[in-house]
Design a protein around this motif. Sequence first.
Motif, PDB file in Angstrom:
ATOM      1  N   PRO A 100     -34.289  -1.056  25.773  1.00  0.00           N
ATOM      2  CA  PRO A 100     -35.731  -0.773  25.775  1.00  0.00           C
ATOM      3  C   PRO A 100     -36.338  -0.803  27.174  1.00  0.00           C
ATOM      4  N   TYR A 101     -35.615  -1.345  28.141  1.00  0.00           N
ATOM      5  CA  TYR A 101     -36.146  -1.500  29.496  1.00  0.00           C
ATOM      6  C   TYR A 101     -35.776  -0.338  30.411  1.00  0.00           C
ATOM      7  N   VAL A 102     -34.562   0.191  30.263  1.00  0.00           N
ATOM      8  CA  VAL A 102     -34.094   1.217  31.205  1.00  0.00           C
ATOM      9  C   VAL A 102     -33.633   2.497  30.516  1.00  0.00           C
ATOM     10  N   GLY A 103     -33.680   2.556  29.186  1.00  0.00           N
ATOM     11  CA  GLY A 103     -33.238   3.744  28.467  1.00  0.00           C
ATOM     12  C   GLY A 103     -31.727   3.825  28.339  1.00  0.00           C
ATOM     13  N   ASP A 104     -31.209   5.020  28.129  1.00  0.00           N
ATOM     14  CA  ASP A 104     -29.769   5.210  27.950  1.00  0.00           C
ATOM     15  C   ASP A 104     -29.022   4.953  29.259  1.00  0.00           C
ATOM     16  N   VAL A 105     -27.896   4.249  29.150  1.00  0.00           N
ATOM     17  CA  VAL A 105     -27.108   3.944  30.345  1.00  0.00           C
ATOM     18  C   VAL A 105     -25.648   4.392  30.238  1.00  0.00           C
ATOM     19  N   MET A 106     -25.159   4.699  29.033  1.00  0.00           N
ATOM     20  CA  MET A 106     -23.764   5.128  28.912  1.00  0.00           C
ATOM     21  C   MET A 106     -23.564   5.920  27.631  1.00  0.00           C
ATOM     22  N   HIS A 107     -22.853   7.049  27.754  1.00  0.00           N
ATOM     23  CA  HIS A 107     -22.432   7.840  26.602  1.00  0.00           C
ATOM     24  C   HIS A 107     -20.903   7.754  26.501  1.00  0.00           C
ATOM     25  N   PHE A 108     -20.411   7.418  25.321  1.00  0.00           N
ATOM     26  CA  PHE A 108     -18.971   7.377  25.065  1.00  0.00           C
ATOM     27  C   PHE A 108     -18.549   8.706  24.450  1.00  0.00           C
ATOM     28  N   MET A 109     -17.527   9.324  25.038  1.00  0.00           N
ATOM     29  CA  MET A 109     -17.124  10.676  24.681  1.00  0.00           C
ATOM     30  C   MET A 109     -15.642  10.713  24.310  1.00  0.00           C
ATOM     31  N   ARG A 110     -15.297  11.554  23.331  1.00  0.00           N
ATOM     32  CA  ARG A 110     -13.915  11.587  22.860  1.00  0.00           C
ATOM     33  C   ARG A 110     -13.392  13.022  22.771  1.00  0.00           C
ATOM     34  N   ILE A 111     -12.060  13.147  22.795  1.00  0.00           N
ATOM     35  CA  ILE A 111     -11.385  14.422  22.569  1.00  0.00           C
ATOM     36  C   ILE A 111     -10.323  14.283  21.483  1.00  0.00           C
ATOM     37  N   SER A 112     -10.332  13.131  20.808  1.00  0.00           N
ATOM     38  CA  SER A 112      -9.423  12.857  19.699  1.00  0.00           C
ATOM     39  C   SER A 112     -10.125  11.836  18.815  1.00  0.00           C
ATOM     40  N   ASN A 113      -9.377  11.187  17.921  1.00  0.00           N
ATOM     41  CA  ASN A 113     -10.013  10.146  17.109  1.00  0.00           C
ATOM     42  C   ASN A 113     -10.157   8.828  17.859  1.00  0.00           C
ATOM     43  N   GLN A 114      -9.623   8.735  19.075  1.00  0.00           N
ATOM     44  CA  GLN A 114      -9.849   7.561  19.911  1.00  0.00           C
ATOM     45  C   GLN A 114     -11.320   7.532  20.323  1.00  0.00           C
ATOM     46  N   HIS A 115     -11.982   6.395  20.143  1.00  0.00           N
ATOM     47  CA  HIS A 115     -13.424   6.268  20.331  1.00  0.00           C
ATOM     48  C   HIS A 115     -13.915   6.901  21.629  1.00  0.00           C
ATOM     49  N   HIS A 116     -13.203   6.689  22.715  1.00  0.00           N
ATOM     50  CA  HIS A 116     -13.533   7.402  23.944  1.00  0.00           C
ATOM     51  C   HIS A 116     -12.314   7.530  24.844  1.00  0.00           C
ATOM     52  N   SER A 117     -12.149   8.725  25.372  1.00  0.00           N
ATOM     53  CA  SER A 117     -11.206   8.971  26.465  1.00  0.00           C
ATOM     54  C   SER A 117     -11.941   8.967  27.789  1.00  0.00           C
ATOM     55  N   MET A 118     -13.259   9.171  27.694  1.00  0.00           N
ATOM     56  CA  MET A 118     -14.132   9.169  28.859  1.00  0.00           C
ATOM     57  C   MET A 118     -15.479   8.610  28.440  1.00  0.00           C
ATOM     58  N   ALA A 119     -16.146   7.949  29.360  1.00  0.00           N
ATOM     59  CA  ALA A 119     -17.547   7.605  29.168  1.00  0.00           C
ATOM     60  C   ALA A 119     -18.295   7.998  30.429  1.00  0.00           C
TER      61      ALA A 119
END
Length: 312
Positions: free
Chosen positions: A174-193
Amino acid sequence: MSAYLLTHLRHVDLAVPDYDKQLDFYAGVWGLTKVVEDSGIAFLAAEGSPEQYVVRLRKAEEKRLDLVSYGAGSAEDVDTLAEQLLAGGIQLISRPGKVDTPGGGYGFRFFDIDGRTIEVSADVDVRQHRRIEEKESIPVKLSHVVLNSPDLDATREWYERHLGFRHSDTLSSPYVGDVMHFMRISNQHHSMAIAKGPHTSLHHVSFEMRGLDEYMRGSGRVMRAGVQKIWGPGRHLAGDNTFTYFLDPHGNTVEYTTELECLDEDTWHPHVYDFSQPEVTDQWGTANPMNELVAKESFNDVDRGVFVAPPV
């Protein structure tokens, strides 16, 4: 993109001023295996991974992220992606062709929206690897990479549109807004953030351990060796993975992790987690609190390789 062409994260390549010190770190206390070294370039593998190497070190006057490499399913997929990128106005560094690194293959390089060099390849020879044994506290494989971007949402949208990444979760406050997006290219939660940072740079590189015991043993070994620990041990909520973060000799953040969540992609809906809540950053409550030092170190130095292709 009409199809998901990327399959997995292959390797992260770093340029380093103090090459010998970095090589000693990664091939020593960190637990990777040097497989090839020649004229100030070293390729380091994880013993449990079929990838020829997961880290490349290059001796250079300035510290930089040389490139991030992803796998594609086939040479045809490599060609398709290159054609799609060209049609989308993306600058290619090289056209698809032979890859002249250990394992060979067929691939090409291009700049992402922030000026990082990205490589995509297929048909790379599989490295002879092995099962990591119980209590063996060395990395099994490369888990994921996190990249700092001054424009979080623009970078996320670029990777979704041009490379087929899917959004898993977001950290916000609530203080600084979004700080990280978790991104995937498979069923693994994230390969990149993608992390919100003051400049384009490497946030951290993460390495998967065999299990909880091996993760703790490895974390302890690195701590006992006197390597600077930044944060951990703990367990994140987004991705449900463990974490211990250290600094390599040139101030790049590296992580040991395990048990990263695998998703049911047909039913998954992204969450927005409030990272100001302590149980979001660390479910266990065992890690030192997230503070300005942790954030500052994760910002890393300004990357001098933006929109400058590495020489090799």
